[in-house]
Write a protein that holds these residues in place. Structure first.
Motif, short mmCIF file in Angstrom:
data_model
loop_
_atom_site.label_atom_id
_atom_site.label_comp_id
_atom_site.label_asym_id
_atom_site.label_seq_id
_atom_site.Cartn_x
_atom_site.Cartn_y
_atom_site.Cartn_z
N UNK A 66 0.87 -1.18 0.00
CA UNK A 66 0.00 0.00 0.00
C UNK A 66 0.91 1.23 0.00
N UNK A 67 0.67 2.15 -0.93
CA UNK A 67 1.41 3.41 -0.96
C UNK A 67 0.44 4.53 -0.62
N UNK A 68 0.77 5.26 0.44
CA UNK A 68 -0.08 6.39 0.86
C UNK A 68 0.47 7.69 0.31
N UNK A 69 -0.40 8.48 -0.34
CA UNK A 69 -0.05 9.84 -0.78
C UNK A 69 -1.27 10.72 -0.56
N UNK A 70 -1.77 10.73 0.68
CA UNK A 70 -3.02 11.45 0.99
C UNK A 70 -2.74 12.62 1.93
N UNK A 71 -2.75 12.37 3.22
CA UNK A 71 -2.44 13.41 4.20
C UNK A 71 -2.22 12.78 5.58
N UNK A 72 -1.77 13.58 6.53
CA UNK A 72 -1.42 13.02 7.84
C UNK A 72 -2.65 12.47 8.59
N UNK A 73 -3.81 13.11 8.39
CA UNK A 73 -5.01 12.61 9.09
C UNK A 73 -5.35 11.20 8.62
N UNK A 85 -2.27 -5.72 7.45
CA UNK A 85 -2.64 -6.49 6.26
C UNK A 85 -1.63 -6.43 5.13
N UNK A 86 -0.87 -5.33 5.04
CA UNK A 86 0.02 -5.16 3.89
C UNK A 86 1.31 -4.44 4.29
N UNK A 87 2.39 -4.70 3.53
CA UNK A 87 3.56 -3.81 3.60
C UNK A 87 3.07 -2.43 3.18
N UNK A 88 3.64 -1.40 3.77
CA UNK A 88 3.09 -0.05 3.59
C UNK A 88 4.20 0.97 3.37
N UNK A 89 3.96 1.91 2.45
CA UNK A 89 4.89 3.02 2.26
C UNK A 89 4.13 4.33 2.47
N UNK A 90 4.67 5.20 3.31
CA UNK A 90 4.01 6.47 3.62
C UNK A 90 4.80 7.63 3.09
#
Ligand SMILES: NC(=O)C1=CN([C@@H]2O[C@H](COP(=O)(O)OP(=O)(O)OC[C@H]3O[C@@H](n4cnc5c(N)ncnc54)[C@H](OP(=O)(O)O)[C@@H]3O)[C@@H](O)[C@H]2O)C=CC1
Ligand SMILES: O=C([O-])CC(=O)C(=O)O
Length: 259
Positions: A66-73, A85-90
């Motif tokens: 999962x790659x997050x490119x949303x916001x801190x909230x 559930x998944x490896x994650x990149x923030x």
């Protein structure tokens, strides 16, 4: 590597263009979590992705990361569930100023056998900082960020103005869309309470400029990154988006440079 993306703004669109439209050899974005299906419906045809508004369905997809490119909230709200559930990149790493969230995430990652990846984003030199820190040889870290005045304040400025001066943990609270870099720098280095930060609104520049100064038992170092902003969001440097692709690519390599 199959990717599930959270966030379809400036960085998300860049990733969809460079990975899906330009057909990256090793990476593919399979699905995107959105909160407004209507607004982002066109992404399905444009980039061949599946849109989800339901978190559970998104996380049940056939994705490796999962790659997050949303916001801190969003990171605050979703990270504990996602990392189980998944490896994650923030990229909105500023959320990890919350030490309880960081500790919980580390615990859950270990219990569920997943990794949390925190790329360097719009700055660099994290290898240098971590090496300097080894055996307690890092004593001082300072970040001086300059951004075009209009991306930091509504005030019309004719000369530069320091809009923040203090520690990293205060910087991200006051500027959550601009100071994620202060938190990755702190997490790699001396921590959120011992990293000095200055943020300057400068009417005379069109780049996002980050100057990093460190010193300690190893000697001294200074590094300046002059970032072109992404056209869709001038607060955000293009390097932050590029850095996600670079970090994903390096995960697959057998020879590692500088880490
Ligand atoms: N670490 C670093 O060095 C850097 C970090 N950043 C950070 O990266 C993040 C993304 O930046 P950028 O692309 O410019 O931001 P944008 O504001 O351009 O885009 C944000 C996107 O996230 C979506 N979004 C917000 N909340 C949710 C949610 N709960 N679920 C799904 N989607 C959501 C928004 O959708 P909607 O239309 O519904 O609002 C929008 O598509 C920001 O947090 C920014 O501060 C940026 C630069 C450098
Ligand atoms: O893009 C940048 O230059 C830095 C930024 O917005 C952030 O760290 O939040």
């Amino acid at each position: 590597m199959n990717i599930g993306l959270i966030g379809s703004g400036a960085i998300g669109r860049y990733l969809l263009e460079k990975i899906n439209k330009e057909k990256h050899q090793a990476l593919a974005i399979k699905c995107v979590l959105v909160r407004n299906r209507e607004k982002y419906q066109h992404l399905e045809a444009e980039y061949g992705v599946t849109l989800h508004t339901d978190r559970e369905a998104f996380l049940a997809s056939d994705i490796d990361m999962v790659v997050e490119a949303a916001n801190v909230e969003t990171v605050r709200a979703l990270l504990p569930e996602v990392i189980q559930k998944k490896d994650t990149m923030l990229i909105s790493v500023g959320a990890l100023v919350d030490e309880a969230l960081l500790e919980e995430t580390g615990r859950l990652a270990e219990a569920h056998g997943h990794k949390l990846h925190l790329p360097s984003g719009a700055i660099g030199g994290l290898d240098l900082i971590q090496n300097a820190k080894a055996l307690g040889n890092l004593e001082q870290v300072e970040l001086i960020t300059r951004k075009p005045a209009h991306s930091l304040t509504e005030e019309v400025l004719t000369e530069e103005k320091t809009v923040f001066s203090g520690k990293a943990y205060e910087a991200i609270e006051k500027f959550p869309k601009n100071m994620n870099v202060s938190i990755i720098l702190s997490l790699a280095g001396l921590g959120i309470r011992d990293t000095d930060v200055r943020l300057i609104a400068d009417p005379g520049i069109d780049k996002n400029i980050h100057q990093i100064k460190l010193s300690g038992g190893f000697g001294e170092a200074e590094l300046t990154i002059k970032n072109d902003p992404l056209p869709e969001n001038p607060k955000t440097s293009a390097l932050a988006a590029l850095c996600i692709i670079g970090t994903l690519e390096r995960l697959e390599e057998n020879i590692k440079y500088g880490n």
